[in-house]
Design a protein around this motif. Structure first.
Motif, short mmCIF file in Angstrom:
data_model
loop_
_atom_site.label_atom_id
_atom_site.label_comp_id
_atom_site.label_asym_id
_atom_site.label_seq_id
_atom_site.Cartn_x
_atom_site.Cartn_y
_atom_site.Cartn_z
N GLN A 1 64.75 -2.06 8.27
CA GLN A 1 64.92 -1.46 6.94
C GLN A 1 65.31 0.01 6.94
O GLN A 1 65.26 0.65 5.91
CB GLN A 1 63.63 -1.66 6.14
CG GLN A 1 62.51 -0.67 6.45
CD GLN A 1 61.73 -0.96 7.72
OE1 GLN A 1 62.15 -1.72 8.56
NE2 GLN A 1 60.60 -0.32 7.88
N PRO B 1 63.10 -4.81 4.85
CA PRO B 1 62.00 -4.69 5.80
C PRO B 1 61.43 -6.07 6.15
O PRO B 1 61.53 -7.00 5.36
CB PRO B 1 60.95 -3.86 5.05
CG PRO B 1 61.32 -3.90 3.61
CD PRO B 1 62.78 -4.21 3.53
N HIS C 1 58.47 -0.04 -0.90
CA HIS C 1 57.26 -0.86 -0.77
C HIS C 1 56.03 -0.14 -1.31
O HIS C 1 54.96 -0.71 -1.39
CB HIS C 1 57.05 -1.27 0.70
CG HIS C 1 56.76 -0.14 1.61
ND1 HIS C 1 55.54 0.04 2.20
CD2 HIS C 1 57.53 0.90 2.02
CE1 HIS C 1 55.58 1.13 2.95
NE2 HIS C 1 56.78 1.66 2.87
N TYR D 1 49.15 3.31 2.75
CA TYR D 1 50.22 2.82 3.61
C TYR D 1 49.64 2.23 4.88
O TYR D 1 48.85 2.87 5.56
CB TYR D 1 51.18 3.98 3.95
CG TYR D 1 52.08 3.68 5.13
CD1 TYR D 1 53.05 2.69 5.05
CD2 TYR D 1 51.95 4.38 6.32
CE1 TYR D 1 53.87 2.41 6.14
CE2 TYR D 1 52.76 4.11 7.41
CZ TYR D 1 53.72 3.12 7.31
OH TYR D 1 54.52 2.85 8.39
N HIS E 1 51.69 -0.82 6.76
CA HIS E 1 53.00 -1.08 7.36
C HIS E 1 53.97 -1.28 6.20
O HIS E 1 53.55 -1.42 5.05
CB HIS E 1 52.95 -2.33 8.25
CG HIS E 1 52.61 -3.57 7.49
ND1 HIS E 1 51.32 -3.99 7.28
CD2 HIS E 1 53.38 -4.48 6.84
CE1 HIS E 1 51.32 -5.10 6.55
NE2 HIS E 1 52.56 -5.42 6.26
N THR E 2 55.26 -1.29 6.49
CA THR E 2 56.25 -1.46 5.42
C THR E 2 56.29 -2.93 5.00
O THR E 2 56.64 -3.80 5.80
CB THR E 2 57.64 -0.99 5.90
OG1 THR E 2 57.52 0.37 6.32
CG2 THR E 2 58.65 -1.06 4.78
#
Lengths: 369, 369
Positions: free
Chosen positions: A196, A203, B35, B246, B248-249
């Protein structure tokens, strides 16, 4: 209760995901085929070839982890480390720290080299630790530290690591296809990236490659890899075996998208793509500095595609970032860890790396500041 | 070298992926958003609510693993087991065996209950092992064994497991939304599924839910979870925390698709969807038996959506399966493990569960046999 969803139309200039090319989105909307379909298997071979071409490697064990970049990181470490192994990990941001955490979960003894965030690790620092730990199983380092925008020189370190008889493990999540990265020439033994960032695919996938030396370490393990899902002794039979042995159900649509994204990279040309990121970075730099932004990283170690910057004095970063999203639909990233609340991370990656993107951002900033 | 790719148009009647609804494909082709975008976070809340509704659970720790069903399996086991823990695992096919493999990698002592493939585990078998191991940390069992087509009754086993003070862990990869599955009523403590079966979303995600009792076990761990990527002590802050930390993406496009697939399930109605699978299963059964196919599993334990069948005498399964794919674009699955080369696995799951699908398959078979 159901929920209709119409996503807003954003301009993605954060640390990832970046904007995807319409061709990539279209590829993903193709009807599914089976993950063991001969046509899908053939397409996996093409993905492997294109990952090899873009990483500049001939490594046979080149494949894609069916999960995001962090799982690629874990794949490299859990497959190469066994309980009791010694390793050296260089930390100058969030992702070096994450590697330490994972290596410790593998039962490894970690020699950690800390460097100020925004700086790069010096060869001399690694030399010093090699005096204490002369033959670590591996030395792990982040090529492009997404949390700070620093790009790490690797060639001298690679020589040092190989002279010690160790493997060099590299995080290239944010540099892959957006900055020079030469796996074979630089002697990288295990590398992982993400889909990504500069690849501009969605992603969820992590391209990974292991050198022959790394495969030898894998083949000579005394213990089972602690993760079943990431165990390359099995996964490699799915990606690199003569017969595609079923391991897990591959993420078909995501691989359609990655395949198209890789085609787009190769149509542009790898060096041309690196050059584009450099050109747009310089354009962004000039514009941002004129507005009073200051770069976190010294010029010679700056990542072109992920720009970590201090805001002009007196500006509240969170307020401005929210306005940018709400009023202009432009996403930039905030800081992580020690940089939280202090910096922005402006991504110009892949499809988001155009002067048009820079002009949209700068125009909005000029109006708001 | 680049590679144009135009996937063939298949009819998916194997063990997954199943055909995706055009609305799901369209959702996936929406331009990406970040995200951590507030709109994406809101949408994740909706996904969580819809997974709760379709699993019939109020569990707060209900979320989606950013990787396929096998990673969901690993998530449940690595978070609940610590080195030295005892557990009971019921094995009557590939996926029970996989759970044993993962539990052993966690350092657990596994009491394995083997049952012939195609049969289900009897309550008496578990009772006998509980005599030897009276309070295992957990008992793990497969609700819908994708390798054999057997559906496991769970209610009596659940009582037994809870009376022993243990957790019940259930694999519902192939049953979720295609057959009755009641997480709270049946007292399931940890459950995982996949996106590409009866949900008819692309492969790559695994819905997971943990009961309060399972969360308590997680919170009281003495050791770190061995997988960083699957560590719920961190992942839960992304899916269930007050502030979306956060980790992970997240796989944005795949979650767009899952969101739309869940909407479609709830628009149809969960019980109506279960009933549809039952109706089409009976239709398929009648037609297949007329052609000389024989079911592997006894009638009372048959999964409606994944039909494991022996072929008519004298027919080579691999040859016929290849012709079905090449001449009719229809995919069915072959056998795994002890059933390799001996059976077919015919999936009628989600969007692939229509009489039209059955008629396409049966028409092709009539012509070929």
């Amino acid at each position: 209760m159901t929920y209709p969803f119409n996503p807003p139309h954003r301009v993605l200039m954060g640390p990832g995901p970046s904007d995807a090319h319409p061709r990539v989105l279209k590829a993903m909307s193709s009807p599914l085929i089976g993950h063991l379909d001969p046509e899908f298997v053939r397409m996996m071979d093409e993905v492997k070839s294109m990952v090899q071409q873009t990483l500049l490697t001939k490594n046979n064990l080149t494949f894609v982890v069916s999960a995001p970049g962090s799982a690629g990181m874990e794949t490299c470490l859990v497959n190469l480390l066994e309980p009791g192994d010694e390793c050296i990990i260089c930390v100058n941001g969030v992702f070096g720290g994450r590697m330490v955490d994972i290596a410790e979960r593998c039962g490894a003894k970690v020699h950690r080299i800390d460097t100020d965030w925004g700086k790069v690790t010096e060869v001399s620092q690694i030399k010093k630790v090699l005096d204490v730990c002369p033959k670590p199983k591996l030395v792990a380092i982040v090529h492009a530290e997404t949390s700070t925008g620093a790009m790490q020189p690797l060639q001298e370190i690679s020589d040092l690591v190989h002279n010690a008889g160790s493997l060099l493990v590299v995080d290239a999540v944010t540099s892959y296809t957006g900055a020079p990265l030469k796996v074979d020439e630089w002697g990288i033994d295990a590398i992982y990236s993400g889909s990504q960032k500069c690849l501009s695919a969605p992603p969820g996938l992590s391209p990974v490659s292991f050198s022959e030396a790394a495969v030898k370490v894998l083949d000579n393990r005394k213990t089972k890899v602690q993760s079943w899902f990431l165990d390359l002794t099995m996964v490699k039979n799915y990606w690199a075996g003569a017969k595609r042995a079923y391991h897990h159900t591959g993420p078909v649509s995501a691989i359609f998208a990655l395949h198209e994204a890789l085609n787009i990279v190769l149509e542009e040309g790898l060096e041309e793509r690196w050059a584009r990121h450099e050109v747009v970075h310089n354009y962004l730099k000039m514009k941002l500095e004129a507005l009073g932004f200051k770069f976190v990283v010294d010029e010679q170690h700056r990542l072109p595609n992920l720009n970590a910057v201090y805001l002009p004095e007196g500006v509240d970063e969170a307020t401005l970032r929210t306005r940018l999203l709400n009023d202009y639909n432009i996403e930039v990233g905030g800081g992580l860890g020690v940089f939280a609340g202090k910096i922005w991370r402006i991504g110009i990656m892949g499809e988001s790396c155009t002067k048009n993107h820079v002009n949209m951002l700068v125009g909005a900033l000029e109006e708001m500041l």
